[in-house]
Motif scaffolding. Structure first.
Motif, PDB file in Angstrom:
ATOM      1  N   SER A  26       2.665  -9.791  10.135  1.00 43.41           N
ATOM      2  CA  SER A  26       1.759  -8.632   9.731  1.00 43.41           C
ATOM      3  C   SER A  26       2.403  -7.287   9.271  1.00 43.41           C
ATOM      4  CB  SER A  26       1.322  -8.567  10.575  1.00 43.41           C
ATOM      5  OG  SER A  26       2.144  -8.370  12.227  1.00 43.41           O
ATOM      6  N   GLN A  27       3.879  -7.287   8.785  1.00 41.56           N
ATOM      7  CA  GLN A  27       4.798  -6.025   8.664  1.00 41.56           C
ATOM      8  C   GLN A  27       3.982  -5.757   6.882  1.00 41.56           C
ATOM      9  OE1 GLN A  27       9.067  -6.844   7.987  1.00 41.56           O
ATOM     10  NE2 GLN A  27       9.283  -4.686   7.302  1.00 41.56           N
ATOM     11  N   ARG A  28       4.195  -4.709   6.988  1.00 40.03           N
ATOM     12  CA  ARG A  28       3.327  -3.618   5.810  1.00 40.03           C
ATOM     13  C   ARG A  28       4.322  -3.730   4.635  1.00 40.03           C
ATOM     14  NH1 ARG A  28       0.525   2.063   4.850  1.00 40.03           N
ATOM     15  NH2 ARG A  28      -0.431   1.988   2.950  1.00 40.03           N
ATOM     16  N   SER A  54       6.029  -3.163   1.366  1.00 37.61           N
ATOM     17  CA  SER A  54       5.598  -2.057   0.189  1.00 37.61           C
ATOM     18  C   SER A  54       7.414  -2.460  -0.746  1.00 37.61           C
ATOM     19  CB  SER A  54       6.036  -0.626   0.437  1.00 37.61           C
ATOM     20  OG  SER A  54       7.342  -0.902   0.725  1.00 37.61           O
ATOM     21  N   GLU A  85      10.855  -1.425   1.629  1.00 39.77           N
ATOM     22  CA  GLU A  85      10.906  -2.153   2.279  1.00 39.77           C
ATOM     23  C   GLU A  85      11.212  -3.854   1.953  1.00 39.77           C
ATOM     24  OE1 GLU A  85      10.479  -2.361   5.758  1.00 39.77           O
ATOM     25  OE2 GLU A  85      10.015   0.580   5.635  1.00 39.77           O
ATOM     26  N   GLU A 136      -5.872  -7.376   8.999  1.00 38.50           N
ATOM     27  CA  GLU A 136      -4.477  -6.786   8.222  1.00 38.50           C
ATOM     28  C   GLU A 136      -5.685  -6.190   7.030  1.00 38.50           C
ATOM     29  OE1 GLU A 136      -1.301  -8.935   6.876  1.00 38.50           O
ATOM     30  OE2 GLU A 136      -1.815  -9.904   8.462  1.00 38.50           O
ATOM     31  N   ARG A 174      -4.097  -5.248   2.032  1.00 43.02           N
ATOM     32  CA  ARG A 174      -2.873  -5.652   3.010  1.00 43.02           C
ATOM     33  C   ARG A 174      -2.601  -6.900   2.934  1.00 43.02           C
ATOM     34  NH1 ARG A 174      -3.050   0.622   6.058  1.00 43.02           N
ATOM     35  NH2 ARG A 174      -2.674   1.957   3.763  1.00 43.02           N
ATOM     36  N   GLY A 175      -3.168  -7.153   3.297  1.00 43.66           N
ATOM     37  CA  GLY A 175      -3.567  -8.650   4.079  1.00 43.66           C
ATOM     38  C   GLY A 175      -3.672 -10.244   3.093  1.00 43.66           C
ATOM     39  N   LYS A 203      -0.961  -9.094  -0.270  1.00 42.79           N
ATOM     40  CA  LYS A 203       0.356  -8.787   0.511  1.00 42.79           C
ATOM     41  C   LYS A 203       1.001  -9.366  -0.702  1.00 42.79           C
ATOM     42  CE  LYS A 203       1.535  -7.764   4.491  1.00 42.79           C
ATOM     43  NZ  LYS A 203       1.130  -8.334   6.029  1.00 42.79           N
TER      44      LYS A 203
END
Length: 350
Positions: A91-93, A95, A98, A304, A308-309, A312
């Protein structure tokens, strides 16, 4: 270095192909000796297909070229692929910052080789997958060409798309459990699974053999548009190129560009189903439960969001996808052309 690698690869392919040819020749000689020991009727001799040996050689060349292309492409983008999977199943966003931080932390903690963790499982899956995909694509093109009356010619748009979809579906159905194993190895610590067989044994003992096919439906639903669009785009771009430049074969950099376009379009169209597939495959080790494709989509959207889900890691895919598909299609074409030349009488490598 690249020159040495290229020479080694060339010699490896020539030697591998020569061994296959030697094996086939011995088998054919033994079969011929047996035939001479018992006379055949003239009608039976006339009924033998004259192109049978040629067809078998063409299939063998396609299988070998596809296997090599898949192995090269997946090895090139393995660290990016592993990073994408880790973000897909959490569930980490996501980018770019990251993602590269994860790559760097993994390298500092476990070393450079850890970036390719799970690549052995990938090779076990991708070599037969790519071999079957490229070989079946050639066979489907031949069958559809005969059915639609375009034998030996470029297929119209829909049969061109259909051949790619059928090829991807065929390969995915045969090799799916290996994809499941690869996903598990990519998202777990090396202490949990020691090797590929260990993954198979633990999954079947602890979760049941049906778990090996968890996520199969979204995989097939995703493969149909992805593989169809990728092959369709690549074949169409080569056809347009030949018509405009009057050159039968594009240059290597042109093949890479065509393959990159094919990968970009194909993966973007089917990406949400790829996220759903990964969630279902890794649910057992991530402490989650997903009942079906639709339930998985709803949970991801509620927790999410859509972008973003379900999308992703798409930006990471825009980097690795075009590279992988471009390298795969280009390597296949180059190796396949090389093996065709090797089959020609009087050919000697320079």
């Amino acid at each position: 270095m690249w020159s040495t690698l290229g020479d080694w690869t060339y010699c490896f392919l020539i030697q591998t192909h020569a061994r296959f040819q030697l094996f086939s020749s011995r088998a054919l000689m033994a079969h011929t000796m047996q035939d001479h020991q018992r006379p055949l009727a003239k009608a039976a001799l006339l009924s033998l297909p004259p192109s049978d040996k040629t067809n078998k050689g063409a299939v063998l060349d396609t299988l070998l070229s596809g296997a090599f292309a898949g192995a090269v492409a997946k090895t090139v983008i393995a660290p990016l692929d592993r990073t994408k999977i880790i973000f897909q199943v959490s569930s980490q966003r996501f980018s770019a910052k990251e993602a590269f931080r994860l790559l760097y932390c993994t390298y500092m903690k476990d070393g450079l080789i850890s970036l390719w963790r799970g690549n052995s499982a990938t090779m076990v899956r991708v070599i037969p997958y790519a071999a079957i995909q490229f070989c079946s694509h050639d066979q489907y093109k031949r069958l559809l060409g005969g059915y639609f009356g375009f034998q030996g010619k470029a297929l119209p748009p829909f049969p061109r798309f259909l051949a790619g979809s059928l090829a991807g579906t065929t390969a995915a159905m045969v090799t799916y459990p290996l994809d499941m194993v690869r996903a598990r190895m990519a998202v777990t610590a090396k202490q949990m699974y020691s090797n590929i067989m260990h993954v198979f044994m633990r999954i079947t003992q602890e979760e049941g053999i049906r778990t090996l096919y968890r996520g199969f439906c979204p995989t097939i639903l995703g493969v149909i548009p992805y593989s169809g669009i990728a092959f369709y785009t690549y074949e169409t771009l080569k056809k347009i190129h030949a018509e405009r430049t009057r050159r039968s074969q594009p240059y290597t950099y042109e093949r890479l560009a065509f393959g990159a376009c094919a990968g970009l379009i194909g993966q973007s169209a089917s990406y949400p189903l790829d996220v759903v597939r990964r969630r279902m495959q890794t649910a057992g080790v991530m402490g989650q439960h997903y009942g079906s494709v639709w339930v998985t989509i709803k949970i991801i959207m509620l927790q999410e969001g859509v972008v973003r889900g379900l999308y992703k890691g798409l930006s990471m895919n825009w980097i690795k996808g075009p590279i992988a598909v471009g390298v795969s299609f280009t390597t296949f074409d180059i190796v396949h052309d090389l093996l065709r030349k090797v089959n020609q009488p009087g050919y000697f490598p320079h």
